[in-house]
Motif scaffolding. Structure first.
Motif, PDB file in Angstrom:
ATOM      1  N   SER A 195       0.810  -1.207   0.000  1.00  0.00           N
ATOM      2  CA  SER A 195       0.000   0.000   0.000  1.00  0.00           C
ATOM      3  C   SER A 195       0.849   1.264   0.000  1.00  0.00           C
ATOM      4  N   ALA A 196       1.801   1.317   0.905  1.00  0.00           N
ATOM      5  CA  ALA A 196       2.518   2.567   1.138  1.00  0.00           C
ATOM      6  C   ALA A 196       3.733   2.747   0.241  1.00  0.00           C
ATOM      7  N   ILE A 197       4.680   1.839   0.335  1.00  0.00           N
ATOM      8  CA  ILE A 197       5.938   2.033  -0.374  1.00  0.00           C
ATOM      9  C   ILE A 197       5.734   1.969  -1.887  1.00  0.00           C
ATOM     10  N   LEU A 198       4.943   1.005  -2.348  1.00  0.00           N
ATOM     11  CA  LEU A 198       4.715   0.907  -3.789  1.00  0.00           C
ATOM     12  C   LEU A 198       3.863   2.061  -4.301  1.00  0.00           C
ATOM     13  N   LEU A 199       3.002   2.623  -3.448  1.00  0.00           N
ATOM     14  CA  LEU A 199       2.262   3.823  -3.834  1.00  0.00           C
ATOM     15  C   LEU A 199       3.211   4.998  -4.009  1.00  0.00           C
ATOM     16  N   LEU A 200       4.124   5.174  -3.064  1.00  0.00           N
ATOM     17  CA  LEU A 200       5.068   6.286  -3.152  1.00  0.00           C
ATOM     18  C   LEU A 200       5.986   6.153  -4.361  1.00  0.00           C
ATOM     19  N   PHE A 201       6.292   4.920  -4.744  1.00  0.00           N
ATOM     20  CA  PHE A 201       7.142   4.687  -5.912  1.00  0.00           C
ATOM     21  C   PHE A 201       6.340   4.559  -7.214  1.00  0.00           C
ATOM     22  N   ARG A 202       5.020   4.796  -7.135  1.00  0.00           N
ATOM     23  CA  ARG A 202       4.144   4.810  -8.310  1.00  0.00           C
ATOM     24  C   ARG A 202       4.188   3.497  -9.095  1.00  0.00           C
ATOM     25  N   GLN A 203       4.178   2.390  -8.373  1.00  0.00           N
ATOM     26  CA  GLN A 203       4.156   1.089  -9.023  1.00  0.00           C
ATOM     27  C   GLN A 203       2.703   0.694  -9.303  1.00  0.00           C
ATOM     28  N   LYS A 204       2.324   0.690 -10.564  1.00  0.00           N
ATOM     29  CA  LYS A 204       0.930   0.473 -10.924  1.00  0.00           C
ATOM     30  C   LYS A 204       0.451  -0.955 -10.655  1.00  0.00           C
ATOM     31  N   TRP A 205       1.376  -1.927 -10.613  1.00  0.00           N
ATOM     32  CA  TRP A 205       0.929  -3.306 -10.424  1.00  0.00           C
ATOM     33  C   TRP A 205       0.363  -3.559  -9.034  1.00  0.00           C
ATOM     34  N   ARG A 206       0.543  -2.606  -8.118  1.00  0.00           N
ATOM     35  CA  ARG A 206       0.004  -2.772  -6.771  1.00  0.00           C
ATOM     36  C   ARG A 206      -1.517  -2.703  -6.749  1.00  0.00           C
ATOM     37  N   THR A 207      -2.129  -2.056  -7.767  1.00  0.00           N
ATOM     38  CA  THR A 207      -3.558  -1.788  -7.703  1.00  0.00           C
ATOM     39  C   THR A 207      -4.414  -3.050  -7.703  1.00  0.00           C
ATOM     40  N   GLY A 208      -3.922  -4.132  -8.287  1.00  0.00           N
ATOM     41  CA  GLY A 208      -4.708  -5.351  -8.317  1.00  0.00           C
ATOM     42  C   GLY A 208      -4.733  -6.103  -6.995  1.00  0.00           C
ATOM     43  N   VAL A 209      -3.741  -5.864  -6.153  1.00  0.00           N
ATOM     44  CA  VAL A 209      -3.607  -6.680  -4.943  1.00  0.00           C
ATOM     45  C   VAL A 209      -3.589  -5.873  -3.649  1.00  0.00           C
ATOM     46  N   ASN A 210      -3.535  -4.529  -3.754  1.00  0.00           N
ATOM     47  CA  ASN A 210      -3.319  -3.757  -2.528  1.00  0.00           C
ATOM     48  C   ASN A 210      -4.489  -3.836  -1.553  1.00  0.00           C
ATOM     49  N   ARG A 211      -5.726  -3.859  -2.060  1.00  0.00           N
ATOM     50  CA  ARG A 211      -6.878  -3.859  -1.160  1.00  0.00           C
ATOM     51  C   ARG A 211      -6.902  -5.115  -0.289  1.00  0.00           C
ATOM     52  N   ALA A 212      -6.758  -6.271  -0.898  1.00  0.00           N
ATOM     53  CA  ALA A 212      -6.765  -7.522  -0.133  1.00  0.00           C
ATOM     54  C   ALA A 212      -5.549  -7.607   0.778  1.00  0.00           C
ATOM     55  N   ALA A 213      -4.399  -7.078   0.331  1.00  0.00           N
ATOM     56  CA  ALA A 213      -3.194  -7.104   1.164  1.00  0.00           C
ATOM     57  C   ALA A 213      -3.367  -6.224   2.395  1.00  0.00           C
ATOM     58  N   GLU A 214      -4.018  -5.070   2.228  1.00  0.00           N
ATOM     59  CA  GLU A 214      -4.277  -4.197   3.377  1.00  0.00           C
ATOM     60  C   GLU A 214      -5.216  -4.878   4.375  1.00  0.00           C
ATOM     61  N   ALA A 215      -6.257  -5.531   3.854  1.00  0.00           N
ATOM     62  CA  ALA A 215      -7.176  -6.255   4.747  1.00  0.00           C
ATOM     63  C   ALA A 215      -6.437  -7.375   5.474  1.00  0.00           C
TER      64      ALA A 215
END
Length: 477
Positions: free
Chosen positions: A96-116
């Motif tokens: 959620s955090a580090i990949l967001l700050l580095f603008r890594q677009k591939w995080r969008t598919g998995v970030n919600r479930a990973a945060e939960a």
């Protein structure tokens, strides 16, 4: 002007989706009747939760004597499970955090479930120190607050108290970050709902209207929380490692523990994300949003952190030999050749040797192999925590006090029960909230959707062929 589109990178959204189709696909699981696969998984999860409730009740009623702890090994499966669950909770904030700050677009598919996953894993982790206290109803003693108990305060010099501060802060920031990302999607579900569901989602959406001001504040808050979360990723498991590193016990008193624990936490956390996401994409039919490119990127991180953990293992062995300190040398000899040798072999095989298959892109994108590896890695990381705790404590300075520890059915039931608690929370989450971030998926559609990437590449190839034809007709080179 549209963003740069790589002619090499695989699309992150497949199926030639439109914005409406994205909404339908991702909101669908929260609106439709649960499938048979979901019901089976939920029944299994609730069964595990029932085991957890029974074992916690048994432990409180009978006492810690129902565990197999003794005068030598006073930390067993309970603290092993605590450290393991804290590690599991690391990947969510990292994605959620580090990949967001580095603008890594591939995080969008998995970030919600990973945060939960982070939230539920920290909840599971927090159970074990409280239960380990024996008198669960006195758990409030661990919090430093003004009280009438005279000079009786918590020990601020203890790393166990640092755990309380670190994990509670980590949980709070992760919860805020997770919920902030959910607000726009709750509003989307609200606008499609009616009756009681509409009222519920209207409350959860906090009056979100999708105005420019709301999006501006949402993006600002997301970046602020990402900035706060980033040092927490490094600090939380560092402080957990201080439970061991600040002691004087051979095998624990080492400065390599903080980076070693952080790398191991990311390693195990990403493996658990893979386990959950592979099941979720199959059960909820989200293959177009959790693609092979996501799986490939996750496996690259697993390979990198697995190699860091492997270097840490070898460094520990070298330093114990190089130190010339016989007790340190014996601690590692005992891990390799002692009665718990099987756990050390399992740790090395699962964490160091098996991830090396991910050097192959074909194997990185193989669903069955990835799922099996995610299970192996988490087994190996549990072995690692067991090796650090039980193997080290089993044989101390006095041979007369050496003992062998094996868990009772209550301890095993507690561990299985927390898996049930975790699974139950995650299954309920998949019914209430969109598992994939709708707003974030839509934001990258034109840069990462296969229809747009394909069109862009087709235009580039057509332009290239046209240029070649022009050069051939004019005779220029």
């Amino acid at each position: 002007m549209s963003g740069h589109i790589s002619p090499i990178r695989e699309p992150l959204i497949t199926g030639a989706k439109t914005y409406h189709q994205i909404t339908e696909d991702i909101c669908g699981p929260t609106e439709r009747t649960p499938s048979a696969a979901w019901m089976i998984a939920f029944i299994l999860a609730v069964t595990g939760l029932a085991v957890y409730v029974f074992c916690v009740t048994w432990t409180i009623w009978v006492g810690i004597g129902s565990w197999n702890l003794n005068r030598t090994i006073n930390w067993g499966w309970d603290i092993t499970n605590f450290v393991w669950w804290v590690g599991i909770g690391h990947a969510g904030t990292l994605i959620s955090a580090i990949l967001l700050l580095f603008r890594q677009k591939w995080r969008t598919g998995v970030n919600r479930a990973a945060e939960a996953m982070t939230i539920f894993a920290v909840i599971c982790a927090g159970q074990f120190p409280l239960i380990h206290m024996g008198r669960l109803w006195l758990g409030f003693f661990i919090f430093p607050y003004p009280n009438t108990r005279g000079p009786l305060w918590v020990n601020f010099n203890s790393p166990l108290l640092w755990d309380v501060f670190a994990i509670s802060t980590y949980f709070t920031v992760s919860l805020l970050f997770w919920y902030t990302g959910l607000v726009p999607d709750f509003a989307t579900v609200r606008d499609r709902a009616s009756g009681f569901r509409r009222k519920m989602y209207n409350f959860l959406a906090f009056g979100w209207t999708g105005s420019a001001k709301h999006w501006q504040r949402w993006e600002s808050l997301s970046l602020i929380l990402a900035g706060l979360s980033t040092p927490l990723v490094l600090s939380v498991h560092t402080i957990v490692s201080f439970d061991f590193a600040t002691s004087v016990i051979p095998g624990w008193h080492t400065t390599i523990f903080p980076p070693y624990f952080v790398a191991g936490a990311i390693f195990s956390g990403f493996a658990m994300v893979q386990t959950l996401m592979l099941i979720t994409r199959k059960v909820l039919h989200l293959e177009d949003y959790i693609t092979l490119e996501h799986i490939d990127s996750m496996n690259k991180v697993i390979l990198a952190t697995g190699n860091i953990v492997g270097v840490a293992y070898l460094t520990e062995l070298f330093i114990s030999w190089y130190s010339g300190y016989i007790y340190e040398q014996f601690a590692f000899y005992n891990r390799l050749m002692g009665p718990y040798f099987w756990s050390y072999i399992g740790m090395m095989a699962c964490n160091v040797i098996s991830p090396q298959i991910f050097w192959s892109k074909k194997l990185r994108q193989n669903i069955a192999i990835t799922f099996a590896m995610s299970i192996f890695i988490n087994i190996g990381m549990w072995f690692e925590r067991f090796v650090i705790i039980s193997t080290t404590l089993a044989r101390d300075y006095l041979p007369s006090s050496w003992s062998y520890y094996s868990a009772t059915w209550v301890e095993v039931g507690l561990f299985i029960g927390t898996l049930g608690l975790f699974s139950t929370c995650f299954m309920i989450f998949t019914r209430i909230a969109p598992v994939v971030a709708i707003a974030e998926i839509k934001s990258i559609l034109k840069n990462a959707g296969d229809q747009y990437v394909g069109m862009s590449n087709a235009k580039k190839h057509a332009h290239a062929h046209e240029s070649v034809a022009t050069k051939d007709s004019t005779g220029t080179h």
